[in-house]
Design an enzyme around this catalytic site. Structure first.
Site, short mmCIF file in Angstrom:
data_model
loop_
_atom_site.label_atom_id
_atom_site.label_comp_id
_atom_site.label_asym_id
_atom_site.label_seq_id
_atom_site.Cartn_x
_atom_site.Cartn_y
_atom_site.Cartn_z
N HIS A 164 37.89 -5.65 20.63
CA HIS A 164 36.57 -5.01 21.04
C HIS A 164 36.69 -3.75 21.99
O HIS A 164 37.96 -3.32 22.40
CB HIS A 164 35.85 -6.08 21.95
CG HIS A 164 35.53 -7.33 21.28
ND1 HIS A 164 35.85 -8.62 21.74
CD2 HIS A 164 34.82 -7.55 20.27
CE1 HIS A 164 35.34 -9.44 20.93
NE2 HIS A 164 34.84 -8.79 20.20
N CYS A 251 35.03 -11.37 29.03
CA CYS A 251 34.39 -11.97 28.10
C CYS A 251 33.70 -13.51 28.36
O CYS A 251 33.18 -14.01 27.81
CB CYS A 251 35.22 -12.19 27.02
SG CYS A 251 36.87 -12.79 27.60
C1 CIR Z 1 37.56 -14.20 19.25
O1 CIR Z 1 38.31 -13.63 18.63
O2 CIR Z 1 36.24 -13.83 19.03
C2 CIR Z 1 37.71 -14.96 20.48
N1 CIR Z 1 39.00 -15.57 20.08
C3 CIR Z 1 38.05 -13.81 21.57
C4 CIR Z 1 37.07 -13.02 21.97
C5 CIR Z 1 37.18 -12.42 23.39
N2 CIR Z 1 35.93 -11.65 23.44
C6 CIR Z 1 35.82 -10.86 24.33
O3 CIR Z 1 36.94 -10.09 24.86
N3 CIR Z 1 34.65 -10.25 24.76
#
Ligand code: CIR
Length: 258
Positions: A164, A251
């Site tokens: 991201h 997140c």
């Molecule tokens: C994903 O791949 O969507 C999750 N395993 C990790 C998401 C992390 N989100 C973020 O950093 N905003």
């Protein structure tokens, strides 16, 4: 004058977190109990910074749902409910929307748009949006149509090598962005001070600024020292188990003023 109070929306760690989406990391065993304990410590840090923490219950059918940031972007005027890029994560928004509707009018990203909140970084009146595998042009156009009339400028950003935009860059002070220059061009952030992560700590650009302190992973000591040397106050948290799921500190919450 009315005092600003902060709300932090979080969601408990799913018992299925081991089946999380992974893009750039090898799958490693995750200790769910330890992940829960780390998440509770993270929530305590948010409380310590004055946030009212509202926690959604764990959801066994949604492995990544602790990463609530990806479901929404809350601005002063509206809350944007995203349409996450990973199909397994789309139902995560269902529980989040009614909570945010208590605080803001909602705007919803619709198909064929896909957007993860982790791709949206707000700096003043500029809303930087990572164009990534999770966030597409259709969603960026929808966001721009919703936010331009509110006086905000939406700026698409090229991101390479990470999940991201906020894996590559976050705000660590109102006028300071911390970034990994290999993943996002520092020149993107015109008009603010830009600090770079230390060598050997590529994942170190994700910090969560709450009030005057930055909730920050304890796993990046060199970058932490660099930030401290610039007068940035850090609140270290151990998020090792959440990092194995490709998450970090922004997140795990959606923080906004009420
Ligand atoms: C994903 O791949 O969507 C999750 N395993 C990790 C998401 C992390 N989100 C973020 O950093 N905003």
């Amino acid at each position: 004058m009315r005092a600003v109070s902060l709300v932090a929306l979080t969601r408990e760690v799913s018992p299925a977190i081991a089946r999380c989406e992974l893009v750039h990391l090898e799958r490693r065993p995750i200790d769910v109990e330890l992940a829960r304990a780390q998440h509770r410590t993270y929530e305590a840090a948010l409380r310590g910074e004055g946030c009212q923490v509202r926690t959604l219950p764990a959801e066994a059918a949604l492995p990544d749902s602790v990463f609530v940031e990806d479901t929404a972007v809350v601005l002063d005027e509206v809350a944007v409910i995203t349409r996450p890029g990973a199909e397994s994560r789309r139902p995560e928004t269902t529980a989040v929307a009614p909570i945010l509707a208590e605080y803001r009018p909602l705007v919803t990203i619709a198909a064929p748009g896909t957007m993860d909140g982790g791709d949206v970084l707000v700096v003043g009146q500029t809303v930087y949006v990572g164009a990534t595998d999770r966030t597409n042009r259709a969603a960026i156009d929808q966001l721009e149509a919703a936010l331009t009339p509110l006086g905000l400028r939406v700026e698409p950003v090229t991101v390479r090598g990470c999940l991201h935009l906020k894996s590559a860059a976050t705000l660590v002070a109102p006028d300071t962005v911390l970034c990994n220059p290999r993943w996002v061009a520092p020149a993107t952030f015109a008009g603010v001070r830009v600090l770079e992560v230390a060598d050997g700590e590529p994942g170190a650009a994700n910090g969560l600024l709450v009030g005057e302190r930055v909730i920050y992973p304890s796993s990046f000591p060199k970058t932490a020292a660099r930030l401290a040397g610039r007068g940035i106050a850090l609140l270290p948290v151990n998020v090792s188990e959440l990092q194995k799921a490709e998450g970090a500190v922004t997140c795990c919450s959606v923080v906004f003023a009420t």
